[in-house]
Scaffold this active site. Structure first.
Site, PDB file in Angstrom:
ATOM      1  N   HIS A 122     -35.017  41.564  -0.726  1.00  0.00           N
ATOM      2  CA  HIS A 122     -35.325  40.970  -2.043  1.00  0.00           C
ATOM      3  C   HIS A 122     -34.162  41.167  -3.017  1.00  0.00           C
ATOM      4  O   HIS A 122     -34.375  41.214  -4.230  1.00  0.00           O
ATOM      5  CB  HIS A 122     -36.598  41.578  -2.652  1.00  0.00           C
ATOM      6  CG  HIS A 122     -37.760  41.649  -1.718  1.00  0.00           C
ATOM      7  ND1 HIS A 122     -38.728  40.672  -1.656  1.00  0.00           N
ATOM      8  CD2 HIS A 122     -38.095  42.571  -0.769  1.00  0.00           C
ATOM      9  CE1 HIS A 122     -39.633  40.995  -0.730  1.00  0.00           C
ATOM     10  NE2 HIS A 122     -39.255  42.138  -0.169  1.00  0.00           N
TER      11      HIS A 122
ATOM     12  N   SER B   6      -9.865  30.660 -14.696  1.00  0.00           N
ATOM     13  CA  SER B   6     -10.518  29.738 -15.620  1.00  0.00           C
ATOM     14  C   SER B   6      -9.447  29.144 -16.532  1.00  0.00           C
ATOM     15  O   SER B   6      -8.490  29.832 -16.904  1.00  0.00           O
ATOM     16  CB  SER B   6     -11.549  30.494 -16.457  1.00  0.00           C
ATOM     17  OG  SER B   6     -11.791  29.809 -17.662  1.00  0.00           O
TER      18      SER B   6
ATOM     19  N   LYS C 221     -10.667  35.590 -16.203  1.00  0.00           N
ATOM     20  CA  LYS C 221     -11.521  35.199 -15.080  1.00  0.00           C
ATOM     21  C   LYS C 221     -10.787  35.007 -13.772  1.00  0.00           C
ATOM     22  O   LYS C 221      -9.659  34.548 -13.734  1.00  0.00           O
ATOM     23  CB  LYS C 221     -12.247  33.863 -15.400  1.00  0.00           C
ATOM     24  CG  LYS C 221     -13.297  33.951 -16.462  1.00  0.00           C
ATOM     25  CD  LYS C 221     -14.592  34.641 -16.044  1.00  0.00           C
ATOM     26  CE  LYS C 221     -15.387  33.883 -15.005  1.00  0.00           C
ATOM     27  NZ  LYS C 221     -16.051  32.709 -15.521  1.00  0.00           N
TER      28      LYS C 221
ATOM     29  N   GLU D 272     -18.174  29.431  -3.626  1.00  0.00           N
ATOM     30  CA  GLU D 272     -19.151  28.576  -4.315  1.00  0.00           C
ATOM     31  C   GLU D 272     -19.190  27.183  -3.705  1.00  0.00           C
ATOM     32  O   GLU D 272     -20.255  26.582  -3.532  1.00  0.00           O
ATOM     33  CB  GLU D 272     -18.802  28.472  -5.803  1.00  0.00           C
ATOM     34  CG  GLU D 272     -18.993  29.762  -6.565  1.00  0.00           C
ATOM     35  CD  GLU D 272     -18.383  29.653  -7.954  1.00  0.00           C
ATOM     36  OE1 GLU D 272     -19.135  29.439  -8.907  1.00  0.00           O
ATOM     37  OE2 GLU D 272     -17.147  29.778  -8.076  1.00  0.00           O
TER      38      GLU D 272
END
Ligand code: ARG
Length: 481
Positions: A162, A283, A289, A296
């Protein structure tokens, strides 16, 4: 969107009457199926050899046709071939080009053959080769994961259910849990190869031929296990396509799970992975970043690949037997799925082989004493306490905020002895989780050996499939057999 009639070049002839219709702009399949040219020509070469073997063509005719077909192939491979959309598809483009080279002899190529068994053949040759490429890609990723698992075989990390910290495991164990699904994916693809490896050539439009052809001959030349059993089934069967795209979809689902963990682990919240450039870019707005773009995108591609499976199945649903033009829509989803999966495998393998684990941070997370709650309950079980009761005792104990040490444990239950101190160490706990297939460093080393064995078998079966697929190239090159 009218069909573009391209300039003359090698294809200056009038379109044969069977492709003439005002609907040609709608029916044309060339932009998609020209990708099948090499299989189409290899199939024609085998067909010609079969026609000669049974005496329908003379040896001399077969030689000239073979030479002509290889000439057309060279033009296509070098990019000189002038494709004509007014000739509808890859099959007619090649046949017309051949006939321009050879005159009336070229018109003999299509004897005892239909575009229905021809496209079915091209697709099976394509799928065989695509299976080999995907299997090679899987192998590369498995090896990268195995290297990493080996390097971190002993490193503790929290195991999750979980997405909540559950019990300690080793990084090696966790990484191997991603390897076994890939091994199963490979087995599935290898199994599907067997069902794809049946030649439909000789089924004709649907009912074979009145001429004395022998489908077993062309099947053998192309490395198929054998010819079709039923000519109607042979021209309409696309099961191998569906199986292949299903296999790709499940593979993509597995890849997305690896990718998801990379995304999570690379977050500041987890910090299990150090940000590396191979994972993605920065970024454009926020200088601090480092985004895990590759992971992704791997995750994101899955939707598209599963979509290809749904598209294909929906096209096939409710078709009557035999060839139906709907089947022309079968290629785009297959091509898309395999292209995306190959790219995904490649990118993910590069990313995985550069992953840098922060072992200190993983150890800290794994040393959360609450992860050892089950160990404590099992300690009591070893002293004769029923498991449910032991569970109750430990959970009552953990509900308090006190320190987790031998003394307070003994206060909670006198059956906890001094030796419980050992249990409170994550490495000790891990080494005791030594059940078969478990996470202890020792069990993980045994597992690594078994995984390497499985990958060894996979390599062997892959080399057999690759040999079969290489026949297409050697046929195109005219290598002696
Ligand atoms: N373009 C067709 C396909 O992709 C090839 C077979 C055409 N057969 C026919 N009878 N029109 O399925």
């Amino acid at each position: 969107m009218a069909a573009t009639v391209q300039s003359k070049g090698s294809g200056g002839g009038a379109p044969p009457s069977y492709v003439k219709t005002p609907a040609s702009w709608f029916i044309v399949s060339l932009p998609v199926d020209r990708r099948l040219a090499r299989y189409d020509i290899a199939g024609s070469l085998a067909h010609v050899e079969m026609l000669a073997a049974v005496g329908i063509l003379s040896k001399g005719e077969a030689e000239l046709l073979g030479k002509g077909l290889r000439g057309v192939y060279e033009e296509i491979a070098s990019g000189r071939f002038v494709w004509r959309e007014d000739l509808e598809d890859v099959h007619t483009n090649i046949e017309v080009a051949l006939t321009e080279r050879l005159g009336s002899l070229g018109a003999k190529l299509h004897t005892a053959r239909s575009r229905n068994d021809q496209i079915a053949l091209d697709e099976r040759l394509f799928v065989r080769e695509a299976i080999v490429s995907v299997r090679q890609g899987i192998l590369g990723l498995e090896l990268a994961l195995l290297d990493l698992a080996e390097a971190h075989a002993d490193a503790p990390m929290p195991g999750y259910t979980h997405l909540q910290r559950a019990q300690p495991v080793t990084v090696g164990h966790h990484l191997l849990a991603h390897v076994w699904p890939l091994i199963r994916d490979d087995l599935r693809l290898a199994d599907g190869f067997g069902r794809a490896n049946v030649s439909p050539l000789g089924a004709g439009a649907l009912a074979g031929s009145t001429l004395p052809i022998d489908p077993a001959i062309s099947a053998r030349i192309l490395g198929f296990a054998g010819p079709f059993e039923n000519s109607i089934d042979a021209v309409g069967d696309r099961d191998h396509f569906v199986e292949f795209v299903f296999d790709l979809s499940l593979l993509a689902v597995h890849l997305s799970s690896i990718a998801e963990e990379i995304v999570v682990w690379a977050s500041q919240e987890f910090g299990f992975l150090r940000p590396t450039q191979a994972l993605g870019s920065g970024s454009s707005l926020m200088p601090q970043k480092r985004n895990p773009d590759v992971a992704e995108l791997v995750r994101g591609k899955t939707g598209r690949i599963v979509g290809d499976l749904v598209s294909l199945l929906t096209t096939l649903k409710g078709l009557p037997l035999g060839y139906n033009r709907d089947l022309q829509e079968d290629k785009a989803p297959v091509f898309d799925a395999v292209d995306q999966v190959l790219a995904t495998l490649h990118a993910l393998t590069t990313a995985v082989s550069t992953l840098e684990f922060d072992e200190a941070r993983l150890l800290k997370a794994a040393s959360d004493p609450r992860l050892l709650a089950t160990d404590l309950a099992e300690y009591l079980v070893a002293k004769g306490v029923a498991f449910r009761e032991a569970h109750e005792i430990v959970s009552r104990y953990l509900a308090g905020d006190g320190p987790l040490d031998p003394k307070s444990l003994r206060d909670a239950d006198s059956r906890f002895g001094d030796d419980v101190a050992d249990l409170l160490d994550v490495r000790t706990s891990l080494s005791r989780r030594n059940t078969p297939g478990g996470p202890s460093p020792k069990a993980v080393r045994a597992q690594l050996v078994r995984a390497h064995d499985a990958v060894g078998l996979q390599r062997y079966s892959l080399s057999k499939h690759a040999e079969c697929v290489e026949l297409v190239d050697s046929l195109l090159k005219g290598e002696p057999r």
